[in-house]
Design an enzyme around this catalytic site. Structure first.
Site, PDB file in Angstrom:
ATOM      1  N   GLY A  18       0.876  -1.130  -0.676  1.00 29.61           N
ATOM      2  CA  GLY A  18       0.059   0.030   0.017  1.00 29.61           C
ATOM      3  C   GLY A  18       0.979   1.534   0.061  1.00 29.61           C
ATOM      4  N   GLY A  20       1.864   3.255  -2.512  1.00 28.57           N
ATOM      5  CA  GLY A  20       1.219   4.348  -2.991  1.00 28.57           C
ATOM      6  C   GLY A  20       0.432   5.404  -2.675  1.00 28.57           C
ATOM      7  N   ASP A  67      -0.389  -7.188  -5.588  1.00 28.16           N
ATOM      8  CA  ASP A  67      -1.642  -7.645  -5.139  1.00 28.16           C
ATOM      9  C   ASP A  67      -1.648  -8.083  -3.782  1.00 28.16           C
ATOM     10  OD1 ASP A  67      -4.121  -7.929  -4.806  1.00 28.16           O
ATOM     11  OD2 ASP A  67      -4.441  -8.659  -7.050  1.00 28.16           O
ATOM     12  N   SER A 148      -7.694   0.281  12.389  1.00 30.50           N
ATOM     13  CA  SER A 148      -7.918   1.645  12.150  1.00 30.50           C
ATOM     14  C   SER A 148      -9.165   1.489  13.513  1.00 30.50           C
ATOM     15  CB  SER A 148      -9.455   1.049  11.262  1.00 30.50           C
ATOM     16  OG  SER A 148     -10.307   2.675  11.700  1.00 30.50           O
ATOM     17  N   TYR A 161     -15.702  -2.930   6.922  1.00 33.94           N
ATOM     18  CA  TYR A 161     -14.583  -2.454   6.965  1.00 33.94           C
ATOM     19  C   TYR A 161     -14.508  -2.848   8.572  1.00 33.94           C
ATOM     20  CZ  TYR A 161     -10.723   0.896   6.707  1.00 33.94           C
ATOM     21  OH  TYR A 161      -8.706   1.372   7.000  1.00 33.94           O
ATOM     22  N   ALA A 164     -13.403  -6.517   8.397  1.00 35.00           N
ATOM     23  CA  ALA A 164     -12.182  -6.531   8.467  1.00 35.00           C
ATOM     24  C   ALA A 164     -11.114  -6.324   9.061  1.00 35.00           C
ATOM     25  CB  ALA A 164     -11.203  -5.908   6.964  1.00 35.00           C
ATOM     26  N   LYS A 165     -10.861  -4.830   9.736  1.00 35.69           N
ATOM     27  CA  LYS A 165      -9.976  -4.589  10.907  1.00 35.69           C
ATOM     28  C   LYS A 165      -9.819  -5.122  12.295  1.00 35.69           C
ATOM     29  CE  LYS A 165      -7.999  -1.996   7.724  1.00 35.69           C
ATOM     30  NZ  LYS A 165      -6.706  -1.571   7.259  1.00 35.69           N
TER      31      LYS A 165
END
Length: 255
Positions: A18, A20, A67, A148, A161, A164-165
């Protein structure tokens, strides 16, 4: 830092995903500034290359397309890093993110749930799965995951989200226990609302994001704030720190 000073990450090699994005690219810059050599990985090769250019030449910042949802891509990126720099000491899993399609459980599209799980949770799993053997070869190291604030508090309209976090936080704790005998530390950063370019646009379109921004006790977070924490966790200064989830959120989660 003077010419004779030794950087906090001198001699270390970091694999950053990540890279970028606003947070990931800032982490790479700070790592290189403190003496590390860094693989600057992103799903878009051109974005990775642009981020690497802001860090230094190819002797310290190696750009590559990765990826994180595909094992073959992760393995190729890790192999490229080891071939170029000889080892890996730090895994930094900054790839991830939410989208405006996220919502409460009854409204969220199924595909958004699986997108979040695949990118944020499975992507972290894959990089750790295939990166940990390289940390073992190096004699230990540091894994820096990205959770997060939504894993630490209630936030409406973010249930995909959040799931997932929350998984990233739980996996961080269990891995810290499992890989301590290998001298591998595993911690996570839980950012608050961080004003990267992508998030600035999100704030404009999501009222709940704007409300969170207004709760920041010390002002809004910026990518450099996450990079400073990553720098600490990647350095030997945190040699006795593992299994922790660090909220860098300007105090939002204490509300």
């Amino acid at each position: 830092m003077g010419d004779d000073a030794v950087g906090r990450l001198e001699g270390k090699v970091a694999f950053v995903t990540g890279a970028g994005g606003g947070i990931g690219s800032e982490i790479c810059r700070q790592f290189v500034k403190e003496g590390a050599r860094v693989f600057v990985g992103d799903i878009k090769a051109e974005i990775a290359a642009a981020a690497a250019e802001t860090c230094g030449d190819a002797s310290v910042a190696l750009a590559g397309q990765v990826d994180v949802t595909t094992a073959e891509s992760v393995l190729a990126g890790l192999a490229h890093t080891v071939q170029a720099f000889g080892k890996i000491d730090i895994l930094c899993n900054a790839a991830g993110g939410s989208t405006p399609q996220d919502a409460r459980v009854t409204d969220a599209p199924d595909e958004e749930f699986w997108r979040a799980i695949k990118l944020d949770l499975y992507g972290t799993f894959l990089v750790c799965k295939h990166g940990i053997p390289e940390l073992r070869k190096a004699g230990g190291g540091s894994i820096i995951n990205f959770s997060s604030m939504v894993a630490l508090m209630s936030m409406p309209e973010r249930d995909c989200y959040t799931a997932a976090k929350g998984g990233v936080s739980s996996m961080t704790r269990s891995m810290a226990h499992e890989y301590a005998p290998d001298r591998i530390r595993v911690n996570a950063i839980a950012p608050g609302l961080t004003l990267s370019e992508r998030v600035r646009h999100l704030v404009e379109s999501r009222p709940e994001a704007k409300a969170t921004l207004d709760q920041c006790l010390l002002g809004p977070c910026e990518p450099i704030d996450m990079a400073y924490m990553a720098l600490y966790l990647g350095s030997d200064e945190s040699r006795r720190v593992t299994g922790q989830i660090y909220a860098v959120d300007s105090g939002v989660t204490i509300y």
